[in-house]
Design a protein around this motif. Structure first.
Motif, short mmCIF file in Angstrom:
data_model
loop_
_atom_site.label_atom_id
_atom_site.label_comp_id
_atom_site.label_asym_id
_atom_site.label_seq_id
_atom_site.Cartn_x
_atom_site.Cartn_y
_atom_site.Cartn_z
N CYS A 280 13.15 0.07 24.95
CA CYS A 280 13.69 1.00 25.94
C CYS A 280 12.77 1.11 27.15
O CYS A 280 11.54 1.10 27.02
CB CYS A 280 13.87 2.38 25.31
SG CYS A 280 15.07 2.41 23.97
N GLY A 281 13.39 1.26 28.30
CA GLY A 281 12.65 1.60 29.50
C GLY A 281 12.55 3.11 29.62
O GLY A 281 12.38 3.82 28.62
N ALA A 282 12.67 3.62 30.82
CA ALA A 282 12.59 5.06 31.05
C ALA A 282 13.93 5.70 30.72
O ALA A 282 14.91 5.52 31.45
CB ALA A 282 12.20 5.34 32.50
N ILE A 283 13.99 6.40 29.61
CA ILE A 283 15.21 7.04 29.15
C ILE A 283 15.09 8.55 29.38
O ILE A 283 14.03 9.13 29.18
CB ILE A 283 15.47 6.74 27.65
CG1 ILE A 283 15.41 5.23 27.38
CG2 ILE A 283 16.81 7.33 27.22
CD1 ILE A 283 16.45 4.40 28.11
N ASP A 284 16.18 9.16 29.79
CA ASP A 284 16.18 10.58 30.12
C ASP A 284 16.19 11.42 28.84
O ASP A 284 17.25 11.86 28.37
CB ASP A 284 17.40 10.90 30.98
CG ASP A 284 17.35 12.32 31.55
OD1 ASP A 284 16.29 12.98 31.42
OD2 ASP A 284 18.36 12.75 32.12
N THR A 285 15.01 11.62 28.28
CA THR A 285 14.85 12.43 27.07
C THR A 285 13.68 13.39 27.27
O THR A 285 12.95 13.33 28.28
CB THR A 285 14.57 11.56 25.83
OG1 THR A 285 13.29 10.92 25.99
CG2 THR A 285 15.65 10.51 25.64
N GLU A 286 13.45 14.25 26.29
CA GLU A 286 12.35 15.22 26.39
C GLU A 286 10.99 14.54 26.46
O GLU A 286 10.04 15.12 26.97
CB GLU A 286 12.40 16.18 25.19
CG GLU A 286 13.58 17.12 25.22
CD GLU A 286 13.56 18.10 24.06
OE1 GLU A 286 12.46 18.40 23.55
OE2 GLU A 286 14.65 18.58 23.67
#
Length: 243
Positions: A183-189
């Motif tokens: 994964c690259g930059a994933i919108d998670t906490e």
């Protein structure tokens, strides 16, 4: 047809939660696990059961073999063997390596890498007996390129990538596929520590011009867990063209 069963570690939030919902929507029995967030895990279980599937939720540290064995015993009693294993549990560490304590190093290796070993070791016998199974490991682009101030995290994800390629060769004769999603930059906490200007600078580096969504990771994981018995030993980048 009997329902298939999937186990997702680190499933109380983020990518793991999204993966759990994807498989539940497709009619799988779902086993979810996390280490600390019991209230969240209970809530996820309730939401998953709304899809009329069976859900087993288990607290525990998958980096500890005794706790991992206890979870797999519950899975065996309720569902039998696993069809799909998604190793998603992970933590990060931001800071200079010279400032990292040995305890912090041990913790991230246990959580990110030893947990993958433990879960695979316990899942494999049942898959080999059935001559089918899917193992998907959640990795990171930093496991490919490395990141300054994230040496330990990068090392564990690089270990997962090598683990994936090697185990895939070992299990291919038994019709078990092993792949990883980098994964690259994933919108998670996990990325919410970034300041607004840091986030803008990060997005500027990504050709797709945005962060990835946990649901997009879940879509790919489901595809890897459901189809294509010839696709194995791959570390698949999901990063918007970042690397």
């Amino acid at each position: 047809m009997a329902r298939k069963t999937v186990l997702i570690t680190g499933a109380s939030r983020g990518i793991g939660k999204a993966v759990a919902f994807k498989f539940a929507k497709k009619g799988y029995n779902v086993v979810i696990n996390c280490l600390h967030s019991e209230d969240r895990l209970v809530q996820v279980k309730k939401e998953l059961e709304a899809y009329q599937v069976s859900c087993l939720s288990c607290m525990g540290d998958m980096g500890d073999m005794d706790q991992c064995q206890a979870l797999f015993e519950q899975v065996r009693k309720q569902f039998g063997t696993l069809d799909v294993l998604v190793n998603n549990a992970g933590i990060s560490y931001i800071g200079l390596l010279q400032d990292m304590s040995t305890d912090a190093w041990d913790r991230i290796v246990r959580t990110n890498l030893t947990s993958v070993f433990n879960c695979c070791k316990l899942a494999i016998p049942g898959m080999v007996e059935k001559k089918q199974g899917k193992i998907i490991n959640i990795s990171s682009v930093w496991g490919i390129s490395g990141a300054s101030c994230e040496v330990a995290y990068s090392a564990t994800k690089g270990g997962i990538n090598a683990f994936t390629k090697a185990l895939a060769k070992e299990l291919a004769p038994s019709n078990i596929q092993v792949n990883a999603v980098a994964c690259g930059a994933i919108d998670t906490e996990m990325n919410q520590f970034l300041e607004e200007d840091e986030l803008i600078a990060l997005i500027d580096e990504i050709p797709s011009g945005r962060l990835g969504k946990a649901e997009e990771v879940a879509d790919l994981v489901y595809h890897l867990g459901y189809k294509n018995s010839y696709l194995t030993g791959q570390v698949i980048g999901l990063d918007g063209g970042w690397l």
